[in-house]
Write an enzyme that holds these catalytic residues in place. Structure first.
Site, PDB file in Angstrom:
ATOM      1  N   CYS A   1     -80.611  -3.703 -69.534  1.00  0.00           N
ATOM      2  CA  CYS A   1     -81.379  -2.671 -68.841  1.00  0.00           C
ATOM      3  C   CYS A   1     -82.608  -3.301 -68.212  1.00  0.00           C
ATOM      4  O   CYS A   1     -82.897  -4.486 -68.398  1.00  0.00           O
ATOM      5  CB  CYS A   1     -81.780  -1.549 -69.802  1.00  0.00           C
ATOM      6  SG  CYS A   1     -82.924  -2.077 -71.093  1.00  0.00           S
TER       7      CYS A   1
ATOM      8  N   CYS B   1     -85.079  -5.106 -70.451  1.00  0.00           N
ATOM      9  CA  CYS B   1     -84.748  -6.499 -70.778  1.00  0.00           C
ATOM     10  C   CYS B   1     -85.282  -7.438 -69.705  1.00  0.00           C
ATOM     11  O   CYS B   1     -85.844  -8.495 -70.003  1.00  0.00           O
ATOM     12  CB  CYS B   1     -83.243  -6.656 -70.917  1.00  0.00           C
ATOM     13  SG  CYS B   1     -82.481  -5.631 -72.183  1.00  0.00           S
TER      14      CYS B   1
ATOM     15  N   ASP C   1     -74.962 -10.180 -34.496  1.00  0.00           N
ATOM     16  CA  ASP C   1     -74.183 -11.348 -34.097  1.00  0.00           C
ATOM     17  C   ASP C   1     -73.353 -10.968 -32.865  1.00  0.00           C
ATOM     18  O   ASP C   1     -73.092  -9.782 -32.625  1.00  0.00           O
ATOM     19  CB  ASP C   1     -73.277 -11.771 -35.250  1.00  0.00           C
ATOM     20  CG  ASP C   1     -72.395 -12.953 -34.886  1.00  0.00           C
ATOM     21  OD1 ASP C   1     -72.922 -13.925 -34.325  1.00  0.00           O
ATOM     22  OD2 ASP C   1     -71.186 -12.883 -35.149  1.00  0.00           O
TER      23      ASP C   1
END
Length: 791
Positions: free
Chosen positions: A21, A24, A453
């Site tokens: 999570c 952490c 591009d």
């Protein structure tokens, strides 16, 4: 006064395991940040930490610091091409990341399925009193025990590990809620009288002990792990896609190479190739590494590396790039760079660095999560102490404490974003738009510059005949095109294939002109043609075919010598204007000579997609500024930009140049999206605020992008922006509900007005409401008025 010593800073990447999570992530960053001179950025999705630190601090100390925080850490595995050669049959042949990830996904899926099968009967019986039969509570207890132990084991182990390091995460809440509910239920069953065979448990809004029998809260013990496991399983599936770009880049790298030494060839692993060695590249093979041609000539297809459709003619002394494809003859190449020094490796590093970054919204979520769990734990302990101190019954105190833990478990918060994303993804796929996550949607909503591009994005990405101009009073357009198409059947060059394909499609190619002999099939004539060349329906056969390196092809068709060559200065006046027009449009001209006489000029080019005109115009109406950036030459880039009314053009841009352009625009304060389809676009796609890949592009571009357009060109981009705005609005409503739910239910649980069963029901109801709101996106479609405003 002497100058202060300059501290040399280096950057190290770590692979961090055990994070579940945002809390952490916050803990790992804080632990690493406590080291002097160290800053760290941790990405939960990729499991990577990018650490900037003084040279005096080694990787070992960084790994040890992460492990002291309660997580695992290691230096990333080197790319497979750089790993030492192994022998034997065992192993995965690499770092095993894919196999490990697939194994973890299967394990999580199996755990979720078993948990659901065990939990559903418990939920039904506990929350529907009419279905409660004799000894129903013991059946529920038997079903709950494996859920509370085996299903919840990952939460328990991570909670204990966090406890050893004085850390609290979402796993702590889940573990405590499950253990408290299950332990209290076990006490009630074995010691509190709830195990009586005839016991019935009514569904009440507030805790009730009027009958003197404690209630069991087994439904809370199964509901919490069931919901959390389901949410994390969906999250894990989404994370599996984060490494797609890097895996695709690794797939472009050759595994073996044919090295020539003293006139003999030897097949060796790419890791053994050294700078200066000569290797062989046959037609259709990929160049193993960057180098220079020493012998041979050929057309080289760079589309997978540069994104450009037009092939490059190479000969002795020409530079080639690893990952490009040899379209023509045999080449001998001397390696000039290997391993990490190649252009493909540099692109890989750019993509890796961009993926390690973190959005502003994610940082805010990490900060909030670091505070949320400790606050909930403090509220639960405070509730228990308050009720016990006030002289309340122990059951009421424990009930209120468990209710706080259960009701505060943020299931609705966890479902608010992924359910909306799932619904939006499904609807987006129907509209030709694939999105990867909330950051992509946020980027779509706020983007104000789009770097486009050219080749494969705004244009078709392949060479096509754009004009055929014949000399007046000559053989005529139809006859010349027919002869040119016939001789080009023997060519492997992309320009030749385009001419042959156009001639086969032209209805006139199959018509017989007066005075022109009928086409004679190669097999019928008995005249041997070139290897691999055969007559095509509607086109005559060819004999005496030969390729003219760097110039074109020639062959004999129906007795005539037909040549398709690059134009020279000696052109008839009628074709001079056609040549000037082709050059002005940045198209490639070739001339057709029949028996030595110039008969026609054929212009070939990469044509603009029909939908590109409308797509660029819709972007302007949405307030988005288009910018063209391409690796192609200035002339074709300017021609496409003029056709689409794009004012800002950047031509001859390498992959590094495109990435630098994106960073420069971001430094100017713009929110930049990049639309591309090739490997050359991967670094820019990953480094932009938003990467948008064409579904017809390479796997590398799609893997590095946040959004993929699968509906014929860039037309779907405007719809993607409108869908993003609606989806983000839905997510905001979900989050407001989820936060509001916690703001209301947590105080109710603290004052004893919610028992754990009702808390679990409220948690389930909040999740159902969030999901139902998200599912409304499945029926979303741009209104006609919105479409008109963006056209």
């Amino acid at each position: 006064m002497g100058a202060e010593p300059v501290t040399t800073l280096v950057t190290t990447d770590l692979t961090v395991g055990g994070m579940t999570c945002a809390a952490c992530v916050n803990r790992v960053e804080k632990k690493l940040g406590r080291l002097e001179g160290v800053t760290a950025t941790v990405n939960l999705a990729t499991g990577r930490a990018r650490v900037t630190h003084p040279a005096g601090i080694g990787p070992g100390e960084l790994v040890a610091t992460v492990e002291k925080a309660g997580f695992t850490a290691a230096l990333p595995e080197p790319p497979r091409s750089e790993q030492p050669e192994t022998t034997g049959d065992g192993g995965t042949g690499g770092d095993g990341t894919d196999d490990d990830g697939a194994g973890e996904a299967r394990s999580a899926r199996d755990r979720l399925i078993v948990t659901a099968l065990l939990s559903l009967p418990v939920l039904v019986l506990s929350m529907a009193p009419a279905l409660q039969f004799r000894n129903w509570q013991w059946l529920c207890f038997a079903l709950t025990a494996p859920v509370a132990v085996w299903s919840s084991w990952p939460f328990h182990t991570r909670a204990v590990r966090g406890l050893r390091h004085s850390a609290a995460t979402m796993d702590t809440l889940v573990s405590l809620g499950v253990l408290a509910s299950f332990s209290w239920s076990a006490y009630a069953l074995f010691l509190g009288g709830a195990g009586d065979p005839g016991m019935r448990m009514p569904f009440t809004l507030v805790p009730s002990v009027a009958d003197g029998v404690p209630h069991v809260y087994l439904e809370a013990a199964v509901a919490v792990p069931l919901f959390v496991l389901a949410g994390r399983f969906l999250e894990a599936r989404a994370r599996r896609g984060t490494g797609a770009a890097l895996r695709s880049l690794a797939g472009l790298a050759a595994k073996e190479v044919a090295v020539r030494v003293d006139g003999t060839e030897r097949l060796v692993p790419i890791a053994r190739l050294r700078t200066g060695q000569v290797f062989v590249v046959r037609p259709g093979e990929r160049f193993a590494t960057d180098g220079k041609v020493t012998e041979g000539s050929s057309a080289v297809d760079l589309s997978l590396v540069t994104g450009e459709a037009e092939p490059i003619e190479v000969g002795p002394g020409s530079a080639v790039v690893g990952g490009a494809v040899n379209s023509g003859g045999l080449l001998l190449v001397r390696a000039t760079a290997v391993g990490a020094d190649t252009q493909l490796a540099r692109i890989t590093r750019l993509v890796t660095e961009a993926q390690t970054g973190k959005a502003r919204a994610q940082r805010l979520a990490d900060t909030v999560a670091g505070v949320f769990v400790p606050v909930v734990l403090a509220l639960a302990v405070t509730t228990l102490g308050f009720w016990l101190g006030a002289g309340a019954d122990a059951q009421a105190a424990v009930t209120a404490c468990v209710a706080v833990l259960v009701v505060a478990c943020p299931c609705a918060l966890g479902l608010a974003t992924p359910t909306a994303l799932m619904a939006a993804t499904g609807r987006g796929a129907q509209l030709g738009v694939l999105v990867t996550g909330p950051q992509a949607l946020e980027g779509l909503r706020h983007v104000d510059v789009v770097v486009l591009d050219k080749t494969g994005t705004l244009t078709s990405g392949r060479m096509s005949v754009t004009a055929v101009t014949a000399v007046p009073d000559g053989l005529g357009r139809d006859a010349v095109l027919r002869l040119a198409g016939a001789v080009e059947q023997g060519s492997e060059h992309p320009l030749g294939r385009a001419v042959a394909a156009y001639a086969r499609r032209e209805p006139a190619a199959g018509r017989q002109r007066p005075g022109v002999p009928r086409a004679i099939d190669v097999d019928q004539s008995g005249v041997p043609g070139p290897a691999g060349v055969s007559a095509v329906p509607g086109l005559p056969g060819v004999s005496e075919f030969s390729a003219l390196p760097g110039r074109g092809v020639r062959g004999r068709v129906e007795g005539r010598l037909v040549e398709v060559l690059a134009p020279d200065d000696a052109l008839p006046a009628a074709l001079a204007d056609a040549l000037a027009a082709a050059e002005a449009a940045a198209h490639t001209p070739v001339v057709v000579r029949v028996d030595g006489t110039v008969e026609a000029l054929i212009a070939l080019g990469d044509v603009v997609r029909p939908g590109s005109y409308r797509a660029v115009e819709r972007l302007r109406h949405l307030g988005v500024r288009p910018v063209l950036a391409t690796g192609d030459r200035q002339a074709p880039a300017a021609a496409v930009a003029a056709a689409l009314r794009i004012d800002e053009v950047h031509a001859r841009r390498t992959p590094e140049d495109k990435a630098d352009l994106v960073q420069d625009l971001r430094k100017e304060g713009y929110r930049v999206a990049v639309v591309g389809d090739g490997v050359n676009d991967a670094a820019a796609l990953a480094g932009a605020d938003l990467g948008i890949a064409m579904g017809s592009g390479t796997d590398v571009a799609i893997g590095a992008a946040d959004v993929t357009l699968v509906r014929g060109g860039v037309e779907a981009l405007a719809d993607a922006i409108l869908l993003a705005r609606r989806t983000l609005g839905t997510i905001r409503v979900n989050l407001v509900w989820a936060f509001g739910y916690n703001a209301v239910t947590v105080p109710l649980a603290m004052v004893g007005l919610l028992n754990p069963m009702l808390a679990a029901a409220a948690m389930s109801a909040s999740s159902v409401l969030v999901v139902a709101n998200s599912l409304r996106l499945r029926a979303w479609q741009p209104s006609p008025a919105a479409r008109r405003r963006t056209r």
